[in-house]
Design an enzyme around this catalytic site. Sequence first.
Site, PDB file in Angstrom:
ATOM      1  N   ASN A  13     -26.463  11.696 -73.762  1.00 45.14           N
ATOM      2  CA  ASN A  13     -27.919  11.584 -73.676  1.00 45.14           C
ATOM      3  C   ASN A  13     -28.544  12.674 -72.804  1.00 45.14           C
ATOM      4  O   ASN A  13     -29.648  13.133 -73.088  1.00 45.14           O
ATOM      5  CB  ASN A  13     -28.263  10.198 -73.108  1.00 45.14           C
ATOM      6  CG  ASN A  13     -29.688  10.124 -72.598  1.00 45.14           C
ATOM      7  OD1 ASN A  13     -30.638  10.090 -73.385  1.00 45.14           O
ATOM      8  ND2 ASN A  13     -29.853  10.148 -71.271  1.00 45.14           N
ATOM      9  N   TYR A  61     -34.766  25.326 -76.608  1.00 49.63           N
ATOM     10  CA  TYR A  61     -34.498  23.908 -76.835  1.00 49.63           C
ATOM     11  C   TYR A  61     -33.998  23.689 -78.267  1.00 49.63           C
ATOM     12  O   TYR A  61     -32.969  23.037 -78.498  1.00 49.63           O
ATOM     13  CB  TYR A  61     -35.771  23.097 -76.570  1.00 49.63           C
ATOM     14  CG  TYR A  61     -35.610  21.603 -76.746  1.00 49.63           C
ATOM     15  CD1 TYR A  61     -34.853  20.861 -75.844  1.00 49.63           C
ATOM     16  CD2 TYR A  61     -36.220  20.934 -77.810  1.00 49.63           C
ATOM     17  CE1 TYR A  61     -34.708  19.489 -75.999  1.00 49.63           C
ATOM     18  CE2 TYR A  61     -36.086  19.562 -77.963  1.00 49.63           C
ATOM     19  CZ  TYR A  61     -35.331  18.843 -77.062  1.00 49.63           C
ATOM     20  OH  TYR A  61     -35.186  17.477 -77.220  1.00 49.63           O
ATOM     21  N   SER A  99     -30.078  14.108 -80.291  1.00 48.47           N
ATOM     22  CA  SER A  99     -30.712  15.333 -80.765  1.00 48.47           C
ATOM     23  C   SER A  99     -32.212  15.163 -80.591  1.00 48.47           C
ATOM     24  O   SER A  99     -32.670  14.552 -79.603  1.00 48.47           O
ATOM     25  CB  SER A  99     -30.318  15.598 -82.211  1.00 48.47           C
ATOM     26  OG  SER A  99     -30.913  16.775 -82.668  1.00 48.47           O
ATOM     27  N   LYS A 144     -30.398  22.236 -79.677  1.00 45.22           N
ATOM     28  CA  LYS A 144     -30.280  21.019 -80.499  1.00 45.22           C
ATOM     29  C   LYS A 144     -29.792  21.356 -81.918  1.00 45.22           C
ATOM     30  O   LYS A 144     -29.075  20.574 -82.526  1.00 45.22           O
ATOM     31  CB  LYS A 144     -31.616  20.266 -80.545  1.00 45.22           C
ATOM     32  CG  LYS A 144     -32.073  19.687 -79.186  1.00 45.22           C
ATOM     33  CD  LYS A 144     -31.165  18.577 -78.667  1.00 45.22           C
ATOM     34  CE  LYS A 144     -31.775  17.848 -77.466  1.00 45.22           C
ATOM     35  NZ  LYS A 144     -30.883  16.863 -76.861  1.00 45.22           N
TER      36      LYS A 144
END
Length: 312
Positions: free
Chosen positions: A89, A154, A140, A158
């Site tokens: 997470n 970012y 994700s 991801k």
Amino acid sequence: MNSDSHPVVLVTGASTGLGLALARKLLPTPHRLILTARESSLPRFAAAGISESDRVWLRALDVTSAAERQRVVDEADAKWGGVDVLINNAGIAYRAVVEHITDDGRLDQMNINFRAPMELIQLVLPRMRAKRAGRIINLSSVGGMMAMPTMALYSASKFALEGATESLWYEVRPWNIHVSLVQPGFIHSNSFLNTRYTAASKRAHDDPASPYFHHYDRMARMIARLMNSTRHTHEHVAEVILRTMRQKNPPLRVAGTPDAHLFGLLRRFLPRGLYHRLLYGRLPEVKIWGGACEVPGAAGAKPNSSAKISAD
Ligand SMILES: NC(=O)c1ccc[n+]([C@@H]2O[C@H](COP(=O)([O-])OP(=O)(O)OC[C@H]3O[C@@H](n4cnc5c(N)ncnc54)[C@H](OP(=O)(O)O)[C@@H]3O)[C@@H](O)[C@H]2O)c1
């Protein structure tokens, strides 16, 4: 079922935000929990009323530390027979246009959002394969299916996580290990306050004379507005994760919020050119972006009203 056979669940970044919401939902279950957070964030567990017990461990885990990753997994292996459910997470988000990305920012973003989950997965897989059972859930984002301006780092992290997780999904099926990506959209939270900047992106964000000022200003305000206005909370996404954990055959990709579901549909079914033009048109005041650079160094210069894209 005796307590030794209850699944062992390891959650990273569990002291705040989504991780904490998930920890709260897991506490009433019979699962054995390894709730982890960076050492400096461990006191947040006490503040949240969470303490250790014979089935709840609170452990220091900076996900970028190889030694801490190894220590936590070794202890789980030795005392509880291994991790049965790994929930990656912990995550961070940089705001920087491509021109302002630095090596430090790139490494920080990739280390936390991509490299660390992969390394943890490598540590837990041997036990999962031996048991022929296990679950891996990687957090994700909508940013892992579409990219937005100022969010290159970012999205890169991801997208990387999505690609590697998709490979893993195929690889570990022979051992009955279920792999999922939970993709939240905007969550009602203050998480946007944790956004990181490179030195150049911070300067440009604060300087109306910067050619990229409007990119930062409009994107930062849009994201804050969307996160403040959505009804979907960390608790909603935690519920989705819990459901995914319990599903007999969970899908590889799970929308964490309804907007993520919608973005997924747009991405899949709209022709690319139309999709890009539609999203470009939704960017707040996009016609003035870059305006400050039309007269070099001048703030509030003539808006670039002819800004157009030709998306393929
Ligand atoms: N919030 C959203 O709208 C949203 C949308 C889509 C996807 N997501 C994803 O959901 C996940 C959780 O996000 P969130 O909303 O809960 O964000 P958050 O409130 O900013 O929490 C991020 C968590 O990651 C932890 N973390 C950061 N660096 C770490 C490190 N090196 N080692 C261990 N833990 C570290 C933080 O711990 P510290 O406080 O100790 O730094 C914190 O617990 C992330 O993967 C994020 O990308 C969030």
